[in-house]
Structure formats: structure tokens, C-alpha cells
Design a protein around this motif. Structure first.
Motif, PDB file in Angstrom:
ATOM      1  N   SER A   6       0.843  -1.190   0.000  1.00 58.52           N
ATOM      2  CA  SER A   6       0.000   0.000   0.000  1.00 58.52           C
ATOM      3  C   SER A   6       0.882   1.245   0.000  1.00 58.52           C
ATOM      4  O   SER A   6       2.067   1.196   0.341  1.00 58.52           O
ATOM      5  CB  SER A   6      -0.903   0.024   1.238  1.00 58.52           C
ATOM      6  OG  SER A   6      -0.128   0.230   2.405  1.00 58.52           O
ATOM      7  N   PHE A   7       0.263   2.357  -0.370  1.00 55.35           N
ATOM      8  CA  PHE A   7       0.992   3.623  -0.319  1.00 55.35           C
ATOM      9  C   PHE A   7       1.332   3.977   1.122  1.00 55.35           C
ATOM     10  O   PHE A   7       2.398   4.520   1.392  1.00 55.35           O
ATOM     11  CB  PHE A   7       0.179   4.747  -0.980  1.00 55.35           C
ATOM     12  CG  PHE A   7       0.888   6.063  -0.932  1.00 55.35           C
ATOM     13  CD1 PHE A   7       1.942   6.317  -1.785  1.00 55.35           C
ATOM     14  CD2 PHE A   7       0.521   7.033  -0.015  1.00 55.35           C
ATOM     15  CE1 PHE A   7       2.629   7.526  -1.736  1.00 55.35           C
ATOM     16  CE2 PHE A   7       1.191   8.245   0.049  1.00 55.35           C
ATOM     17  CZ  PHE A   7       2.244   8.490  -0.818  1.00 55.35           C
ATOM     18  N   ARG A   8       0.445   3.647   2.030  1.00 55.55           N
ATOM     19  CA  ARG A   8       0.684   3.919   3.451  1.00 55.55           C
ATOM     20  C   ARG A   8       1.965   3.235   3.925  1.00 55.55           C
ATOM     21  O   ARG A   8       2.721   3.776   4.725  1.00 55.55           O
ATOM     22  CB  ARG A   8      -0.501   3.445   4.277  1.00 55.55           C
ATOM     23  CG  ARG A   8      -0.339   3.653   5.763  1.00 55.55           C
ATOM     24  CD  ARG A   8      -1.590   3.263   6.466  1.00 55.55           C
ATOM     25  NE  ARG A   8      -2.528   4.334   6.223  1.00 55.55           N
ATOM     26  CZ  ARG A   8      -3.412   4.768   7.105  1.00 55.55           C
ATOM     27  NH1 ARG A   8      -3.504   4.185   8.264  1.00 55.55           N
ATOM     28  NH2 ARG A   8      -4.211   5.757   6.823  1.00 55.55           N
ATOM     29  N   PHE A  10       4.460   2.461   1.841  1.00 50.45           N
ATOM     30  CA  PHE A  10       5.539   3.017   1.032  1.00 50.45           C
ATOM     31  C   PHE A  10       6.002   4.392   1.524  1.00 50.45           C
ATOM     32  O   PHE A  10       7.204   4.686   1.481  1.00 50.45           O
ATOM     33  CB  PHE A  10       5.075   3.142  -0.425  1.00 50.45           C
ATOM     34  CG  PHE A  10       6.032   3.862  -1.324  1.00 50.45           C
ATOM     35  CD1 PHE A  10       7.153   3.223  -1.839  1.00 50.45           C
ATOM     36  CD2 PHE A  10       5.819   5.200  -1.654  1.00 50.45           C
ATOM     37  CE1 PHE A  10       8.045   3.893  -2.671  1.00 50.45           C
ATOM     38  CE2 PHE A  10       6.705   5.877  -2.487  1.00 50.45           C
ATOM     39  CZ  PHE A  10       7.808   5.218  -2.995  1.00 50.45           C
ATOM     40  N   TYR A  11       5.093   5.232   1.984  1.00 48.19           N
ATOM     41  CA  TYR A  11       5.422   6.627   2.268  1.00 48.19           C
ATOM     42  C   TYR A  11       6.538   6.814   3.304  1.00 48.19           C
ATOM     43  O   TYR A  11       7.419   7.657   3.084  1.00 48.19           O
ATOM     44  CB  TYR A  11       4.163   7.412   2.643  1.00 48.19           C
ATOM     45  CG  TYR A  11       4.383   8.902   2.697  1.00 48.19           C
ATOM     46  CD1 TYR A  11       4.868   9.602   1.591  1.00 48.19           C
ATOM     47  CD2 TYR A  11       4.107   9.624   3.847  1.00 48.19           C
ATOM     48  CE1 TYR A  11       5.067  10.974   1.634  1.00 48.19           C
ATOM     49  CE2 TYR A  11       4.302  10.989   3.894  1.00 48.19           C
ATOM     50  CZ  TYR A  11       4.784  11.667   2.783  1.00 48.19           C
ATOM     51  OH  TYR A  11       4.983  13.020   2.833  1.00 48.19           O
ATOM     52  N   TYR A  14       9.619   6.353   1.419  1.00 52.63           N
ATOM     53  CA  TYR A  14       9.809   7.498   0.541  1.00 52.63           C
ATOM     54  C   TYR A  14      10.445   8.668   1.307  1.00 52.63           C
ATOM     55  O   TYR A  14      11.396   9.282   0.828  1.00 52.63           O
ATOM     56  CB  TYR A  14       8.463   7.921  -0.061  1.00 52.63           C
ATOM     57  CG  TYR A  14       8.558   9.122  -0.950  1.00 52.63           C
ATOM     58  CD1 TYR A  14       8.834   8.984  -2.304  1.00 52.63           C
ATOM     59  CD2 TYR A  14       8.384  10.403  -0.441  1.00 52.63           C
ATOM     60  CE1 TYR A  14       8.941  10.092  -3.129  1.00 52.63           C
ATOM     61  CE2 TYR A  14       8.485  11.509  -1.251  1.00 52.63           C
ATOM     62  CZ  TYR A  14       8.764  11.351  -2.589  1.00 52.63           C
ATOM     63  OH  TYR A  14       8.876  12.460  -3.389  1.00 52.63           O
ATOM     64  N   HIS A  78       9.343   2.093  -8.124  1.00 49.39           N
ATOM     65  CA  HIS A  78       7.941   2.239  -7.709  1.00 49.39           C
ATOM     66  C   HIS A  78       7.369   3.511  -8.336  1.00 49.39           C
ATOM     67  O   HIS A  78       7.124   4.495  -7.637  1.00 49.39           O
ATOM     68  CB  HIS A  78       7.841   2.322  -6.183  1.00 49.39           C
ATOM     69  CG  HIS A  78       8.553   1.218  -5.470  1.00 49.39           C
ATOM     70  ND1 HIS A  78       8.044  -0.055  -5.394  1.00 49.39           N
ATOM     71  CD2 HIS A  78       9.748   1.186  -4.829  1.00 49.39           C
ATOM     72  CE1 HIS A  78       8.890  -0.818  -4.720  1.00 49.39           C
ATOM     73  NE2 HIS A  78       9.930  -0.088  -4.377  1.00 49.39           N
ATOM     74  N   TYR A  81       3.748   4.875  -6.856  1.00 49.45           N
ATOM     75  CA  TYR A  81       3.870   5.294  -5.460  1.00 49.45           C
ATOM     76  C   TYR A  81       4.797   6.501  -5.338  1.00 49.45           C
ATOM     77  O   TYR A  81       4.562   7.400  -4.535  1.00 49.45           O
ATOM     78  CB  TYR A  81       4.388   4.158  -4.580  1.00 49.45           C
ATOM     79  CG  TYR A  81       3.375   3.109  -4.221  1.00 49.45           C
ATOM     80  CD1 TYR A  81       2.008   3.320  -4.332  1.00 49.45           C
ATOM     81  CD2 TYR A  81       3.786   1.885  -3.718  1.00 49.45           C
ATOM     82  CE1 TYR A  81       1.090   2.352  -3.975  1.00 49.45           C
ATOM     83  CE2 TYR A  81       2.880   0.907  -3.351  1.00 49.45           C
ATOM     84  CZ  TYR A  81       1.533   1.144  -3.487  1.00 49.45           C
ATOM     85  OH  TYR A  81       0.632   0.184  -3.114  1.00 49.45           O
ATOM     86  N   SER A  82       5.858   6.516  -6.128  1.00 52.05           N
ATOM     87  CA  SER A  82       6.796   7.619  -6.077  1.00 52.05           C
ATOM     88  C   SER A  82       6.146   8.921  -6.545  1.00 52.05           C
ATOM     89  O   SER A  82       6.328   9.979  -5.942  1.00 52.05           O
ATOM     90  CB  SER A  82       8.015   7.302  -6.943  1.00 52.05           C
ATOM     91  OG  SER A  82       8.903   8.382  -6.951  1.00 52.05           O
ATOM     92  N   ALA A  84       2.960   9.653  -6.424  1.00 53.55           N
ATOM     93  CA  ALA A  84       2.058  10.060  -5.344  1.00 53.55           C
ATOM     94  C   ALA A  84       2.853  10.613  -4.167  1.00 53.55           C
ATOM     95  O   ALA A  84       2.462  11.617  -3.559  1.00 53.55           O
ATOM     96  CB  ALA A  84       1.198   8.874  -4.903  1.00 53.55           C
ATOM     97  N   GLY A  85       3.982   9.987  -3.852  1.00 57.37           N
ATOM     98  CA  GLY A  85       4.815  10.443  -2.744  1.00 57.37           C
ATOM     99  C   GLY A  85       5.323  11.858  -2.944  1.00 57.37           C
ATOM    100  O   GLY A  85       5.387  12.645  -1.994  1.00 57.37           O
TER     101      GLY A  85
END
Length: 100
Positions: A6-8, A10-11, A14, A78, A81-82, A84-85
Motif C-alpha cells: 500500500s501507499f501507506r 511506502f510513504y 519514501y 515504484h 507510489y513515487s 504520489a509520494g
């Protein structure tokens, strides 16, 4: 950790990849540049500004990674995700949640 479910998840990774203050500043400047280029594209109806937006955003970010962070941008591993990050970190900087 090479995979994130999930992005959660990943962040935090990041943010760790953007621990250098100059790199974060370059990302922030690049994001403002992207917004300015998008506005120029819409305002002028000249869609070549979209290419300039890409070059501006990634150019500033990659200088930060290669010269200050000394790491490989997460975009290569990624891309979604990147992307979005970048924007979540931009907003977090504006809100004072991430230090500039």
C-alpha cells in the motif's frame, strides 16, 4: 523491503529516501515548477509546456537524488507510489508536517 502492499506502507520509505534537506528543497521547487508549467499550458493553450513540466519536476528531483541523497530515485522501482509520494510530500511541506 522491495515490495509495498500500500501507499501507506511506502510513504515512510519514501520520506527516508528524502532525508537530505537540499534534496527535499529541490523536490519542492520542482513541484512548484510543474504546477507553473501546467498553468502555462492551460492558460496559453500550448501543450508543449507539459513536456517542460516533466523535465522540471524530474530534473530537480533527480539532481537531488544523484548529487545530494546519493541514491537511486524511487521512480525507477515504484513509479506510481513515487509520483504520489512527491505530491503528498509537497502538501506535507506546505502543512508543516515535513521540514523544508
Amino acid at each position: 523491503m522491495s515490495q509495498f502492499s500500500s501507499f501507506r506502507q511506502f510513504y515512510p520509505f519514501y520520506l527516508q529516501e528524502h532525508s537530505n534537506r537540499i534534496s527535499r528543497r529541490l523536490h519542492f521547487i520542482g513541484s512548484w515548477g510543474v504546477l507553473a508549467c501546467l498553468l502555462a499550458a492551460i492558460w496559453r493553450g500550448q501543450w508543449g509546456w507539459l513536456l517542460v513540466a516533466l523535465l522540471c519536476g524530474y530534473g530537480f528531483a533527480w539532481v537531488g537524488h544523484f548529487f545530494f541523497e546519493k541514491n537511486r530515485p524511487a521512480t525507477f522501482r515504484h513509479p506510481f507510489y513515487s509520483f504520489a509520494g512527491d505530491w503528498v510530500m509537497f502538501v506535507d511541506i506546505l502543512r508543516g508536517r515535513v521540514r523544508l
